[in-house]
Design a protein around this motif. Structure first.
Motif, PDB file in Angstrom:
ATOM      1  N   SER A  87      -3.706   4.007  14.943  1.00 58.44           N
ATOM      2  CA  SER A  87      -3.032   4.091  13.404  1.00 58.44           C
ATOM      3  C   SER A  87      -2.507   4.607  13.425  1.00 58.44           C
ATOM      4  O   SER A  87      -2.312   5.751  14.036  1.00 58.44           O
ATOM      5  CB  SER A  87      -4.082   3.269  12.532  1.00 58.44           C
ATOM      6  OG  SER A  87      -3.829   3.832  11.010  1.00 58.44           O
ATOM      7  N   THR A 113      -7.148   0.173  -0.626  1.00 57.32           N
ATOM      8  CA  THR A 113      -7.776  -0.818  -1.118  1.00 57.32           C
ATOM      9  C   THR A 113      -8.067  -0.450  -2.714  1.00 57.32           C
ATOM     10  O   THR A 113      -7.843  -1.252  -2.644  1.00 57.32           O
ATOM     11  CB  THR A 113      -9.389  -0.097  -0.488  1.00 57.32           C
ATOM     12  OG1 THR A 113      -8.969  -0.640   1.415  1.00 57.32           O
ATOM     13  CG2 THR A 113     -10.074  -1.280  -0.060  1.00 57.32           C
ATOM     14  N   ASP A 155       1.712  -3.410  -2.817  1.00 57.77           N
ATOM     15  CA  ASP A 155       1.383  -2.297  -1.878  1.00 57.77           C
ATOM     16  C   ASP A 155       1.687  -2.321  -1.023  1.00 57.77           C
ATOM     17  O   ASP A 155       2.598  -2.151   0.102  1.00 57.77           O
ATOM     18  CB  ASP A 155       0.040  -3.409  -0.579  1.00 57.77           C
ATOM     19  CG  ASP A 155      -0.577  -2.727  -0.025  1.00 57.77           C
ATOM     20  OD1 ASP A 155      -0.123  -1.523   0.602  1.00 57.77           O
ATOM     21  OD2 ASP A 155      -1.527  -3.269   0.211  1.00 57.77           O
TER      22      ASP A 155
END
Ligand code: TLP
Length: 341
Positions: free
Chosen positions: A6, A59, A168
């Motif tokens: 990631s 989040t 987002d």
């Protein structure tokens, strides 16, 4: 290890650590942390919004947005593989009493007709669709950029229907660099926008939620409610300011490096790039279940060569480039992918 799991795995650079050490701080719950105030103003300027709010994670930024726009029993509409539905722990239901209606898109992207199909009828049996949710770049969709024209079309229609729109934008930076379109141009089509400093920009912690002054004032309450109001967190915000100043332009290197990995995947029978074109820093590919039974088969073999990727779901692998991996690292990883043949 060459860690391609990631773009969240980066460690702070010496320059970033120095900026953190030097940051003036104060109690942010009193609005007195000068470095957080600086970051919030910087993000608002970058996105062309009236205000922005520093929060611990992407989040939390997204979940505050759900709470801001919806009431219990309402519904948000998003593409079926969006982060908010796959990877936020059922947050809309758990934290806001909101259900999520998903519609299928192409590479994570929705067009206006898909959005219109997903809106609930005005009927006493149906939940109210309150919020339209886009993700740009789209993570599960392969780091794909949604065109500004398509965003503008959806936004114009949503506004005509009094629907709220959230973006987002965890990797909006990548969309900006890949498309050459200014962040403000994207942001003007949304009521709220979340951005993450802890992805490609390489800060250890931090995201922001941006919007009008009124919305962000309300968001402050929800940040407190959700446990995200921090105190002398200017040491974290300093890393984010530094990341915006020093790590934005270099994202184009990550995109070139991702293309190097994608080219290697294309040469291996039994692996398939999905989508076939790689636009930013995410490379998603599928195993055929025959030559490679599971994605774990691939990631285990690569791990033996010192390369880490993520096996996600039953058939897919993701590789993600970031400033912690160089062009040389990616060429080594590409050679290891090629050797899987
Ligand atoms: N994505 C992470 C994992 O959660 C999958 C990753 O490794 O890509 N929106 C998008 C589009 C994201 O990709 C992520 C993180 C978030 C929101 C959440 O950010 P954090 O991890 O800061 O809560």
């Amino acid at each position: 290890m060459i860690d391609l799991r990631s773009d969240t795995v980066t460690k702070p650079t010496p320059g970033m650590l120095a900026a953190m050490l030097a940051a003036p701080v104060g109690d942010d719950v009193y609005g007195e942390d000068p470095t957080i105030n600086e970051l919030e103003a910087k993000v608002a300027t970058y996105l062309g919004t009236e205000a922005a709010l520093f929060v611990p994670s992407g989040t939390m930024a997204n979940q505050i947005a759900v709470r801001l726009h919806c009431r219990p029993g309402d519904e948000l509409l998003c593409e079926a593989t969006s982060h908010v539905v796959l990877w936020e722990g059922g947050g809309p239901a758990a934290l806001s009493g909101v259900s999520v209606h998903t519609v299928d898109g192409k590479n994570g992207l929705l067009d206006l007709s898909a959005v219109q199909r997903g809106i609930r009828p005005n009927d006493i049996h149906s939940p109210h669709t309150r919020l339209i949710w886009l993700e740009n770049t789209h993570n599960r969709g392969g780091g794909t950029v949604q065109s500004l024209e398509s965003v503008a079309e959806i936004s114009a229609w949503a506004r005509s229907q009094n629907l709220a729109l959230h973006l987002d934008g965890a990797r909006l930076w990548n969309a900006v660099v890949a498309s050459g379109t200014a962040a403000k141009s994207w942001a003007s089509h949304f009521d709220t926008i979340s951005v993450c400093f802890s992805k490609g920009l390489g800060a250890p912690v931090g995201s922001a939620l941006a919007g009008s002054a009124d919305i962000i004032q309300r968001a402050r309450r929800y940040r407190k409610l959700f446990g995200g109001a921090m105190r002398q967190a200017g040491i974290l915000a300093a890393a984010c300011v530094y990341a915006m100043d020093h790590h934005l332009d270099r994202l184009k290197l990550d995109h070139v490096n991702a293309a190097v990995l994608a080219d290697a995947v294309r040469t291996v029978p039994g692996l398939k790039l999905v989508p076939d074109g790689v636009e930013t820093n995410l490379v998603w590919f599928e195993v055929d279940g025959v030559r490679f039974k599971t994605p774990q088969d691939v990631t285990a073999k690569l791990k033996e060569q010192g390369i880490l990727m993520s096996a996600l779901g039953e058939t897919t692998v993701r590789a993600c480039t970031h400033y912690g991996v160089t062009r040389d690292d990616c060429e080594r990883a590409a050679a290891a992918i090629g050797a899987l043949k």
